[in-house]
Write a protein that holds these residues in place. Sequence first.
Motif, mmCIF file in Angstrom:
data_model
loop_
_atom_site.group_PDB
_atom_site.id
_atom_site.type_symbol
_atom_site.label_atom_id
_atom_site.label_comp_id
_atom_site.label_asym_id
_atom_site.label_seq_id
_atom_site.Cartn_x
_atom_site.Cartn_y
_atom_site.Cartn_z
ATOM 1 N N SER A 13 87.688 15.575 102.241
ATOM 2 C CA SER A 13 86.747 15.896 103.316
ATOM 3 C C SER A 13 85.703 16.886 102.817
ATOM 4 C CB SER A 13 87.499 16.489 104.509
ATOM 5 O OG SER A 13 88.049 17.754 104.162
ATOM 6 N N GLN A 14 84.568 16.952 103.536
ATOM 7 C CA GLN A 14 83.527 17.904 103.150
ATOM 8 C C GLN A 14 84.006 19.338 103.298
ATOM 9 O OE1 GLN A 14 79.389 17.284 104.299
ATOM 10 N NE2 GLN A 14 79.900 15.207 105.012
ATOM 11 N N SER A 15 84.828 19.591 104.300
ATOM 12 C CA SER A 15 85.332 20.957 104.482
ATOM 13 C C SER A 15 86.244 21.361 103.326
ATOM 14 C CB SER A 15 86.078 21.072 105.813
ATOM 15 O OG SER A 15 87.187 20.178 105.848
ATOM 16 N N ALA A 16 87.067 20.406 102.848
ATOM 17 C CA ALA A 16 87.937 20.699 101.704
ATOM 18 C C ALA A 16 87.100 20.942 100.456
ATOM 19 C CB ALA A 16 88.912 19.551 101.476
ATOM 20 N N SER A 53 83.966 22.052 100.373
ATOM 21 C CA SER A 53 83.316 23.359 100.531
ATOM 22 C C SER A 53 84.287 24.485 100.201
ATOM 23 C CB SER A 53 82.795 23.521 101.963
ATOM 24 O OG SER A 53 81.778 22.583 102.238
ATOM 25 N N GLY A 54 85.552 24.309 100.606
ATOM 26 C CA GLY A 54 86.556 25.326 100.310
ATOM 27 C C GLY A 54 86.789 25.477 98.808
ATOM 28 N N THR A 91 78.088 15.444 100.847
ATOM 29 C CA THR A 91 78.612 14.222 101.463
ATOM 30 C C THR A 91 79.019 13.206 100.398
ATOM 31 O OG1 THR A 91 77.200 14.541 103.403
ATOM 32 C CG2 THR A 91 78.098 12.329 103.038
ATOM 33 N N LYS A 115 83.824 27.340 97.305
ATOM 34 C CA LYS A 115 83.883 28.759 97.665
ATOM 35 C C LYS A 115 84.925 29.488 96.830
ATOM 36 C CE LYS A 115 84.380 31.824 101.651
ATOM 37 N NZ LYS A 115 84.592 31.914 103.126
#
Length: 301
Positions: A30-33, A35-36, A21, A39
């Motif tokens: 964003s957190q999803s970006a 995380s991507g 966060t 990964k």
Amino acid sequence: MNITLRQLRAFLAVAQAGSFTLAAESLCISQSALSGLIKELELGLGTRLLDRNTRRLHLTEIGERLRPRLEGVLHDLDATLKQVIEHRDMQAGLVRIATPQLLASALMPELIAAFQARHPKVRVQLLDTAVEQVMARVFASEVELGLGPEREANSDIDSTLLFEGPFMAVFPPGHPLDGRPQLHWAELTAYPLITLQGQFTERLSQDLRAAAPELAFKPAIEVAYMSTALSMVKAGLGVGLCVPYAASLIRVYGLQMQALGGPAIYRSFEVFTRRGRTLSPAAQSFLDFIGPRIRAMPHLR
């Protein structure tokens, strides 16, 4: 392996913040970006860097090894990029110039002072050298810019006109030539002529023969340095010659100077740079700064 700088910065942000966060907020993504990106980095390296669950986040052993090295690399990279931007924006930089001694003493100090008043974080390093050595200093990359009288073409050096100025007669106040509305070369034959050795006199002699073959140009005294010539003129030993950019030095010696006509002989002064080399922002800015100021001086163009 296709690792990107964006992925590395993402990993370091997470490692330093200890939170996806907080890391996402610091990177403005964003957190999803985020995380991507992590990964993609782990897939590219073929190993996990983070152990995470809904409550806690830990670096793996490899992640722990990577973090300090990556911090050092990115710190150095950011510092280097900052320096590039500072040089581009004239917040830092170094201009290295070679000029003949007369140019260095009579013209460059005031120009350098004015330039540094506008760009106080840019240093100007002036190398005063023999006129024959200016192009050699540029070729050897000892300096970025050479300023001096025009020279024969050189396949390794580019030359660009900086300014032109006419030859001037130099004499003490009260001299018979003082106060005349216009001087001609023929009038100098009545007085001993004091000139500089080498190409200064050789080139002038050639130009006068081409423009006015009837003139008898015979220097009585030839010396190596303008300071010597001016001292001799001041002592009443003859009349000297100079180009108008030396006006400040003429005033120091308490002498007068006046343009010569019949014919007017001009000397060109050029900028010398290494062929195929892009000038630094500081050097280009220095040239852009001094050119108009020199050409705005009396008698110069």
